[in-house]
Design a protein around this motif. Structure first.
Motif, PDB file in Angstrom:
ATOM      1  N   UNK A  47      14.006   2.376  -4.157  1.00 28.91           N
ATOM      2  CA  UNK A  47      13.576   2.433  -5.546  1.00 28.91           C
ATOM      3  C   UNK A  47      12.176   1.890  -5.795  1.00 28.91           C
ATOM      4  N   UNK A  48      11.424   1.653  -4.731  1.00 25.65           N
ATOM      5  CA  UNK A  48      10.062   1.148  -4.882  1.00 25.65           C
ATOM      6  C   UNK A  48       9.089   2.314  -5.041  1.00 25.65           C
ATOM      7  N   UNK A  49       7.994   2.062  -5.719  1.00 23.31           N
ATOM      8  CA  UNK A  49       6.948   3.058  -5.908  1.00 23.31           C
ATOM      9  C   UNK A  49       5.965   2.932  -4.754  1.00 23.31           C
ATOM     10  N   UNK A  50       5.873   3.992  -3.941  1.00 23.05           N
ATOM     11  CA  UNK A  50       5.033   3.959  -2.748  1.00 23.05           C
ATOM     12  C   UNK A  50       4.028   5.104  -2.814  1.00 23.05           C
ATOM     13  N   UNK A  51       2.759   4.746  -2.678  1.00 22.47           N
ATOM     14  CA  UNK A  51       1.707   5.757  -2.597  1.00 22.47           C
ATOM     15  C   UNK A  51       1.197   5.783  -1.167  1.00 22.47           C
ATOM     16  N   UNK A  52       1.226   6.982  -0.551  1.00 24.67           N
ATOM     17  CA  UNK A  52       0.740   7.151   0.815  1.00 24.67           C
ATOM     18  C   UNK A  52      -0.692   7.680   0.769  1.00 24.67           C
ATOM     19  N   UNK A  53      -1.521   7.186   1.689  1.00 20.52           N
ATOM     20  CA  UNK A  53      -2.901   7.644   1.797  1.00 20.52           C
ATOM     21  C   UNK A  53      -3.618   7.575   0.448  1.00 20.52           C
ATOM     22  N   UNK A  54      -3.416   6.474  -0.242  1.00 21.43           N
ATOM     23  CA  UNK A  54      -3.999   6.296  -1.579  1.00 21.43           C
ATOM     24  C   UNK A  54      -5.520   6.174  -1.472  1.00 21.43           C
ATOM     25  N   UNK A  55      -6.246   7.054  -2.176  1.00 20.27           N
ATOM     26  CA  UNK A  55      -7.708   6.956  -2.164  1.00 20.27           C
ATOM     27  C   UNK A  55      -8.172   5.631  -2.777  1.00 20.27           C
ATOM     28  N   UNK A  56      -9.170   5.052  -2.154  1.00 22.23           N
ATOM     29  CA  UNK A  56      -9.721   3.791  -2.637  1.00 22.23           C
ATOM     30  C   UNK A  56     -11.230   3.997  -2.803  1.00 22.23           C
ATOM     31  N   UNK A  57     -11.670   4.224  -4.045  1.00 23.93           N
ATOM     32  CA  UNK A  57     -13.100   4.469  -4.253  1.00 23.93           C
ATOM     33  C   UNK A  57     -13.924   3.206  -4.053  1.00 23.93           C
ATOM     34  N   UNK A  58     -15.156   3.414  -3.655  1.00 28.59           N
ATOM     35  CA  UNK A  58     -16.122   2.327  -3.539  1.00 28.59           C
ATOM     36  C   UNK A  58     -17.104   2.482  -4.690  1.00 28.59           C
ATOM     37  N   UNK A  59     -17.221   1.437  -5.505  1.00 22.33           N
ATOM     38  CA  UNK A  59     -18.132   1.472  -6.640  1.00 22.33           C
ATOM     39  C   UNK A  59     -19.182   0.397  -6.440  1.00 22.33           C
ATOM     40  N   UNK A  60     -20.447   0.839  -6.477  1.00 19.81           N
ATOM     41  CA  UNK A  60     -21.576  -0.075  -6.360  1.00 19.81           C
ATOM     42  C   UNK A  60     -22.567   0.292  -7.449  1.00 19.81           C
ATOM     43  N   UNK A  61     -22.716  -0.616  -8.404  1.00 17.78           N
ATOM     44  CA  UNK A  61     -23.568  -0.378  -9.574  1.00 17.78           C
ATOM     45  C   UNK A  61     -23.185   0.947 -10.215  1.00 17.78           C
ATOM     46  N   UNK A  62     -24.077   1.944 -10.248  1.00 14.56           N
ATOM     47  CA  UNK A  62     -23.742   3.226 -10.888  1.00 14.56           C
ATOM     48  C   UNK A  62     -23.234   4.270  -9.893  1.00 14.56           C
ATOM     49  N   UNK A  63     -23.053   3.872  -8.656  1.00  7.05           N
ATOM     50  CA  UNK A  63     -22.633   4.817  -7.617  1.00  7.05           C
ATOM     51  C   UNK A  63     -21.134   4.666  -7.376  1.00  7.05           C
ATOM     52  N   UNK A  64     -20.438   5.803  -7.373  1.00  2.33           N
ATOM     53  CA  UNK A  64     -19.008   5.799  -7.057  1.00  2.33           C
ATOM     54  C   UNK A  64     -18.775   6.758  -5.898  1.00  2.33           C
ATOM     55  N   UNK A  65     -18.266   6.209  -4.784  1.00  2.00           N
ATOM     56  CA  UNK A  65     -17.946   7.023  -3.615  1.00  2.00           C
ATOM     57  C   UNK A  65     -16.431   7.185  -3.547  1.00  2.00           C
ATOM     58  N   UNK A  66     -15.965   8.408  -3.776  1.00  2.00           N
ATOM     59  CA  UNK A  66     -14.532   8.659  -3.796  1.00  2.00           C
ATOM     60  C   UNK A  66     -13.949   8.991  -2.427  1.00  2.00           C
ATOM     61  N   UNK A  67     -14.767   9.438  -1.515  1.00  2.00           N
ATOM     62  CA  UNK A  67     -14.251   9.929  -0.244  1.00  2.00           C
ATOM     63  C   UNK A  67     -14.249   8.855   0.838  1.00  2.00           C
ATOM     64  N   UNK A  68     -13.369   9.056   1.786  1.00  2.00           N
ATOM     65  CA  UNK A  68     -13.440   8.250   2.992  1.00  2.00           C
ATOM     66  C   UNK A  68     -12.507   7.063   3.089  1.00  2.00           C
ATOM     67  N   UNK A  69     -12.191   6.410   2.013  1.00  2.00           N
ATOM     68  CA  UNK A  69     -11.374   5.196   2.090  1.00  2.00           C
ATOM     69  C   UNK A  69      -9.977   5.491   1.569  1.00  2.00           C
ATOM     70  N   UNK A  70      -8.979   5.241   2.402  1.00  2.00           N
ATOM     71  CA  UNK A  70      -7.588   5.509   2.013  1.00  2.00           C
ATOM     72  C   UNK A  70      -6.680   4.406   2.546  1.00  2.00           C
ATOM     73  N   UNK A  71      -5.882   3.859   1.645  1.00  2.00           N
ATOM     74  CA  UNK A  71      -4.867   2.882   2.047  1.00  2.00           C
ATOM     75  C   UNK A  71      -3.722   3.634   2.704  1.00  2.00           C
ATOM     76  N   UNK A  72      -3.138   3.074   3.758  1.00  2.00           N
ATOM     77  CA  UNK A  72      -1.969   3.718   4.349  1.00  2.00           C
ATOM     78  C   UNK A  72      -0.841   3.780   3.320  1.00  2.00           C
ATOM     79  N   UNK A  73      -0.468   2.615   2.788  1.00  2.00           N
ATOM     80  CA  UNK A  73       0.581   2.549   1.763  1.00  2.00           C
ATOM     81  C   UNK A  73       0.196   1.511   0.711  1.00  2.00           C
ATOM     82  N   UNK A  74       0.485   1.829  -0.526  1.00  2.00           N
ATOM     83  CA  UNK A  74       0.386   0.859  -1.607  1.00  2.00           C
ATOM     84  C   UNK A  74       1.769   0.795  -2.238  1.00  2.00           C
ATOM     85  N   UNK A  75       2.361  -0.381  -2.249  1.00  2.00           N
ATOM     86  CA  UNK A  75       3.741  -0.539  -2.706  1.00  2.00           C
ATOM     87  C   UNK A  75       3.761  -1.235  -4.059  1.00  2.00           C
TER      88      UNK A  75
END
Length: 128
Positions: A47-75
């Protein structure tokens, strides 16, 4: 002990319980993706909420990088779980997990290496 700490501690115990059961049943010889699917399945079944390969954006000042970073699982939107099948953890594995925790504002991470004889030797609990 605060309620939030108790909840996170119980949740991490539940994750590790299933990791131990999966490692006992399957052993240390599979690919990381197999353990990830099995652990996500077991946690969802609980019954837990599990996200696989959850994208993790990198934000630096006005730059947002959406690609490349993914958590295996977020519970339950609380605990980062990074799975490995390596001979031993390196500083890079620890840094990767800590970076995901910082980027997402998560306070607990579990780094689990399934390529060990005894899983208790393949667990690192990381706290921010």
């Amino acid at each position: 002990m605060t309620q939030r700490f108790t909840e996170i501690n119980e949740l991490s115990g539940q994750i590790l319980k299933h990791a131990f059961e999966i490692h006992t049943a399957l052993g240390p010889g599979l690919l990381e993706s197999a353990y990830k699917e099995c652990l996500a399945y077991r946690l969802n079944k609980d019954g837990l909420f599990v996200e696989k390969e959850k994208p993790m954006p990198l934000i630096f000042e006005e730059i947002k990088l959406d690609q490349g970073y993914r958590l295996d699982l977020l519970v339950n939107d609380k605990i980062v779980v990074e799975l490995k099948t390596v001979d031993c953890f390196t500083d890079v594995h620890i840094a990767q997990t800590l970076t995901y925790m910082r980027l997402g504002g998560f306070h607990l991470g579990l780094l689990i290496n399934f390529k060990v004889k005894s899983l208790k030797d393949g667990i690192k609990r990381l706290i921010l």
